[in-house]
Design an enzyme around this catalytic site. Sequence first.
Site, PDB file in Angstrom:
ATOM      1  N   CYS A 131     -21.555 -18.760  25.228  1.00  0.00           N
ATOM      2  CA  CYS A 131     -21.645 -19.096  23.811  1.00  0.00           C
ATOM      3  C   CYS A 131     -20.518 -20.069  23.451  1.00  0.00           C
ATOM      4  O   CYS A 131     -19.345 -19.791  23.715  1.00  0.00           O
ATOM      5  CB  CYS A 131     -21.529 -17.813  22.995  1.00  0.00           C
ATOM      6  N   GLU A 132     -20.882 -21.189  22.879  1.00  0.00           N
ATOM      7  CA  GLU A 132     -19.858 -22.180  22.533  1.00  0.00           C
ATOM      8  C   GLU A 132     -19.017 -21.761  21.329  1.00  0.00           C
ATOM      9  O   GLU A 132     -17.964 -22.332  21.097  1.00  0.00           O
ATOM     10  CB  GLU A 132     -20.486 -23.553  22.285  1.00  0.00           C
ATOM     11  N   HIS A 133     -19.462 -20.765  20.590  1.00  0.00           N
ATOM     12  CA  HIS A 133     -18.701 -20.330  19.419  1.00  0.00           C
ATOM     13  C   HIS A 133     -17.594 -19.344  19.765  1.00  0.00           C
ATOM     14  O   HIS A 133     -16.535 -19.358  19.147  1.00  0.00           O
ATOM     15  CB  HIS A 133     -19.629 -19.701  18.380  1.00  0.00           C
ATOM     16  N   HIS A 134     -17.859 -18.463  20.743  1.00  0.00           N
ATOM     17  CA  HIS A 134     -16.881 -17.413  21.080  1.00  0.00           C
ATOM     18  C   HIS A 134     -16.452 -17.442  22.545  1.00  0.00           C
ATOM     19  O   HIS A 134     -15.615 -16.653  22.947  1.00  0.00           O
ATOM     20  CB  HIS A 134     -17.458 -16.025  20.758  1.00  0.00           C
TER      21      HIS A 134
ATOM     22  N   GLN B  35     -28.130 -21.005  22.294  1.00  0.00           N
ATOM     23  CA  GLN B  35     -29.427 -20.806  22.929  1.00  0.00           C
ATOM     24  C   GLN B  35     -30.482 -21.779  22.417  1.00  0.00           C
ATOM     25  O   GLN B  35     -31.326 -22.245  23.184  1.00  0.00           O
ATOM     26  CB  GLN B  35     -29.876 -19.355  22.732  1.00  0.00           C
TER      27      GLN B  35
ATOM     28  N   HIS C  15     -26.645 -11.562  23.848  1.00  0.00           N
ATOM     29  CA  HIS C  15     -25.407 -12.297  23.599  1.00  0.00           C
ATOM     30  C   HIS C  15     -24.233 -11.335  23.469  1.00  0.00           C
ATOM     31  O   HIS C  15     -24.224 -10.478  22.586  1.00  0.00           O
ATOM     32  CB  HIS C  15     -25.549 -13.125  22.315  1.00  0.00           C
TER      33      HIS C  15
ATOM     34  N   CYS D 298     -21.362 -11.959  22.412  1.00  0.00           N
ATOM     35  CA  CYS D 298     -20.637 -12.156  21.152  1.00  0.00           C
ATOM     36  C   CYS D 298     -21.219 -11.270  20.048  1.00  0.00           C
ATOM     37  O   CYS D 298     -20.530 -10.951  19.087  1.00  0.00           O
ATOM     38  CB  CYS D 298     -20.634 -13.625  20.736  1.00  0.00           C
TER      39      CYS D 298
END
Length: 186
Positions: free
Chosen positions: A75-78, A116, A144, A146
């Site tokens: 995940c690019e956010h977390h 995703q 996920h 996250c």
Amino acid sequence: MNPSIAEHYREILVGLGENPEREGLRDTPTRAAKAMQYLCCGYAMSLKEVINGALFESQSDEMVIVRDIELYSMCEHHMLPFIGKAHVAYIPTGRVLGLSKIARVVDMFARRLQIQENLTKQIADAIQHSTDAAGVAVVIEAKHMCMMMRGVEKQNSVMTTSVMLGAFRESSATRLEFLQLIGRIG
């Protein structure tokens, strides 16, 4: 291995209140850097290298499906993993793609920092670009970390994304056949 990545991991350990010199953590920055570089090795790949000329003439114009391709992404956010499977289909127009290449295309894009939704589109566009298919369909189902390990902590949630191109978008019958064959519609 990029030594600056290892140094950043060392700083993270210090920031967390850990002692990076204690026995269990001495080599952790280097191991973590190597692991992250492996998990993100898709950045070093190109579609041309992955396909590697594995397009073969064929008179087949019927749907080709590869189901249940396991995928592991970040995940690019977390920067936490998401894990799942991809179902990829295309309708050839004179050329078919080597079977393993479909899984390799999935891996190339999955082994990058991702969301995703984008991953699903990138795979579909790459298969379309490589094969000039009459249509391409991709469905990804993933869990996920996250969402499971932090935040709302929902252990059984599964995210499903789909991209339908060409005949799969234009023809509800073609789309329905694909969804039935991958077991998403009874």
